[in-house]
Enzyme design. Structure first.
Site: not given
Length: 270
Positions: A45, A252
Site C-alpha cells: 500500500s 498511510h
C-alpha cells in the site's frame, strides 16, 4: 632479430586475441546496458499510494494513486514503459506470485515497499487502537519476533526472484516511516508507551529489510529522516491517523507524504 625484440613481438601476438575478446565483450555490454529501460513499481500500500487519494479506477481494491511516488516519478522522468502492479495489502508472497510478470531482461529500474503487511501491521494497529497499551506492547513484540525469524527468508525468496526476472535492473527498496511523534500534540488516542512500541517495531522492520537488501546488492532508501517532524501527533503530519470513515487509509502517507517524503528518497536512490 634480437631476443628482446622477439619477446616483445611474441607478447604482442599473445595479447592480441585477449584484447580482441575484451573489446568484443565491451561492445556487447554497452548496447545491453543501453537496452535496459522502463520502470516497474512493485509492493504494498505504501507504494500503491493508499492514503494519497486520486485512485486509479481500474486499480479497484489495490487503490493505486496518481499521487503515489511511483506515479509521480514516472511522470517527472517520462519513464516509458511504466508498470505499476503495487497493491494495497500485498505481502511478499503476493508480490512473488502476482506482480513479477511486469519484470523482464530489459527492465531498467524497480522500486518496492514490502514487509509491513507480512508483519501484520494492520492487525497490530487495530489492537493498539481498540485494546489499550498492554495489548499493543504485546502485539508489537510478536510482530518483531516475526520480523526476526520468518520475514528474512521471505524477503530473500522475493529479492532473488526479482533479480532473476530483471537481471539488468537497479532495484530500490524503500523502508517505512515512524508513525508517531512522541510527546506530540495529540490530546488523546494511544499512550506514548504504545506509540513508542509502534515506532520501535518500525525501526526493527527497517533494519531487517536493509540487511536483506544489502545482501542482495540492492539499494535501501530510508524515508524516516524525511518524515521526521511530520509523523502523527506532529504539527504538520504527513501520515494519516486512524479514521473510522476511511479505515483503509489509516496509518498511510498523505499525498504530501508521498510527494515530500517518499518521492525525494526514491529519486535520490534511483
Amino acid at each position: 632479430m634480437s631476443p628482446s625484440r622477439f619477446a616483445v613481438r611474441a607478447s604482442s601476438l599473445l595479447l592480441a586475441p585477449a584484447l580482441a575478446l575484451a573489446s568484443s565483450a565491451a561492445a556487447t555490454a554497452v548496447p545491453h546496458q543501453r537496452a535496459a529501460r522502463g520502470y516497474v513499481a512493485l509492493g504494498d500500500s505504501y507504494s500503491a499510494g493508499v492514503g494519497a487519494g486520486d485512485y486509479i479506477g481500474s486499480s479497484h481494491t489495490c487503490l493505486r494513486s496518481t499521487r503515489s511516488f511511483p506515479a509521480l516519478w514516472a511522470a517527472a522522468h517520462k519513464s516509458s514503459p511504466f508498470s505499476f502492479p503495487a497493491c494495497n495489502g500485498a505481502r511478499t508472497t503476493d508480490v512473488l506470485s502476482g506482480q513479477l510478470g511486469a519484470l523482464g531482461p530489459r527492465t531498467g529500474l524497480v522500486s518496492i515497499t514490502v514487509g509491513g503487511s507480512d508483519a501484520g501491521f494492520g492487525e497490530v494497529m487495530t489492537t493498539c487502537v481498540l485494546r489499550g497499551t498492554k495489548a499493543c506492547v504485546t502485539a508489537t513484540a510478536e510482530a518483531r519476533t516475526y520480523m526476526e525469524t520468518t520475514l528474512p527468508g521471505d524477503l530473500d525468496r522475493l529479492y532473488s526472484a526479482i533479480r532473476r526476472k530483471a537481471p539488468a535492473a537497479h532495484v530500490v527498496v524503500l523502508g517505512y516511516p515512524h508513525l508517531y511523534k512522541l510527546r506530540g500534540s495529540c490530546a488523546g488516542g494511544l499512550s506514548d508507551t504504545a506509540r513508542g512500541a509502534v515506532n520501535t517495531s518500525v525501526n526493527r522492520l527497517n533494519t531487517v529489510i536493509a540487511k536483506r537488501v544489502a545482501d542482495h546488492g540492492f539499494t535501501f532508501a530510508d524515508v524516516r529522516p524525511a518524515f521526521t517532524g511530520h509523523e502523527i501527533c506532529s504539527g504538520s503530519p504527513w501520515i494519516r491517523s486512524v479514521s473510522l470513515l476511511a479505515y483503509v487509509e489509516s496509518y498511510h502517507p498523505t499525498a504530501v507524504g508521498q510527494t515530500h517524503g517518499y518521492l525525494p528518497a526514491f529519486d535520490h536512490a534511483s
